[in-house]
Motif scaffolding. Sequence first.
Motif, mmCIF file in Angstrom:
data_model
loop_
_atom_site.group_PDB
_atom_site.id
_atom_site.type_symbol
_atom_site.label_atom_id
_atom_site.label_comp_id
_atom_site.label_asym_id
_atom_site.label_seq_id
_atom_site.Cartn_x
_atom_site.Cartn_y
_atom_site.Cartn_z
ATOM 1 N N ALA A 25 0.836 -1.197 0.000
ATOM 2 C CA ALA A 25 0.000 0.000 0.000
ATOM 3 C C ALA A 25 0.871 1.248 0.000
ATOM 4 N N LYS A 26 0.404 2.284 -0.683
ATOM 5 C CA LYS A 26 1.167 3.529 -0.801
ATOM 6 C C LYS A 26 0.241 4.706 -0.534
ATOM 7 N N LEU A 27 0.581 5.478 0.477
ATOM 8 C CA LEU A 27 -0.246 6.591 0.939
ATOM 9 C C LEU A 27 0.612 7.842 1.022
ATOM 10 N N LEU A 28 0.064 8.980 0.598
ATOM 11 C CA LEU A 28 0.754 10.260 0.719
ATOM 12 C C LEU A 28 0.182 11.064 1.875
ATOM 13 N N GLU A 71 0.317 4.107 -8.687
ATOM 14 C CA GLU A 71 0.503 3.283 -7.498
ATOM 15 C C GLU A 71 0.005 3.952 -6.220
ATOM 16 N N VAL A 72 -0.285 5.246 -6.278
ATOM 17 C CA VAL A 72 -0.749 5.958 -5.089
ATOM 18 C C VAL A 72 -2.179 5.527 -4.781
ATOM 19 N N ASP A 73 -2.368 4.924 -3.617
ATOM 20 C CA ASP A 73 -3.703 4.477 -3.209
ATOM 21 C C ASP A 73 -4.520 5.603 -2.588
ATOM 22 N N ALA A 74 -3.852 6.471 -1.802
ATOM 23 C CA ALA A 74 -4.600 7.473 -1.050
ATOM 24 C C ALA A 74 -3.713 8.667 -0.725
#
Length: 246
Positions: free
Chosen positions: A32-35, A54-57
Amino acid sequence: MSVLNLTVIGHWGAYPGPGEACSCYLVEAQGAKLLLDCGSGALSLLQGRIGLWEVDAVVLSHYHADHTADLGSLQYAARIEMDLKLRSKPVRVFGHGLDPASERLGYYEFAIGTVFGADSRLEVGPFALEFFPTVHPDPNFAIKLSFEGRTIVYTGDTGPCPGLEGFCAGADLLVCETSLYDEYRGRIPGHLSAGEAGELAKAAGVKTLLATHLPHWGEHDILERQARAAFGGETILARAGSSLEL
């Protein structure tokens, strides 16, 4: 135990330095990838590490441009990527509801916006999120991200704030704004000096302090020394591309 990783994408306050970016931090675990925030210049640097699809959230501390300027571009990238079959699901965007800008968290079916408040408890992929309102000219929420017993707290922008040390208590990593040298302490409302960031880290009993949201004047090594002197623990100055594994 799964790896929890935070990478500094952008660390400047107000506006990005040449070839760099304002506030943006990539958190990764279990794929998972979150900013945390998506400030000016962030997307250009982010693509040196991952594809935008690839950014999920994205979780926003507040709506100032140095924390949100690249969000619109990310939303539009999601549209293009879904058309190209690079992205299979919309990006999720979270922000507080105390500003009309919250109406722009979503973007058609390509970005799904969700409003949070001080009492919100959210699950985003493998991450649990909590929020705390801080002292800032416009509403800002500190963000606590938990994963498999480890915790990251990101202050966003804040001045000295009653109760914030309790919210940060025992965090493995405190990503704390360090906008001012100690000689400017208290002179710019809604922001912390390096010493105040160190004092917060000490009072909260965190393991590591990451000093960020850096000013465009002076010698940043002085900020690091001032924060470390007040904290007495591991203190790291944010630099673009630097990663910490928890």
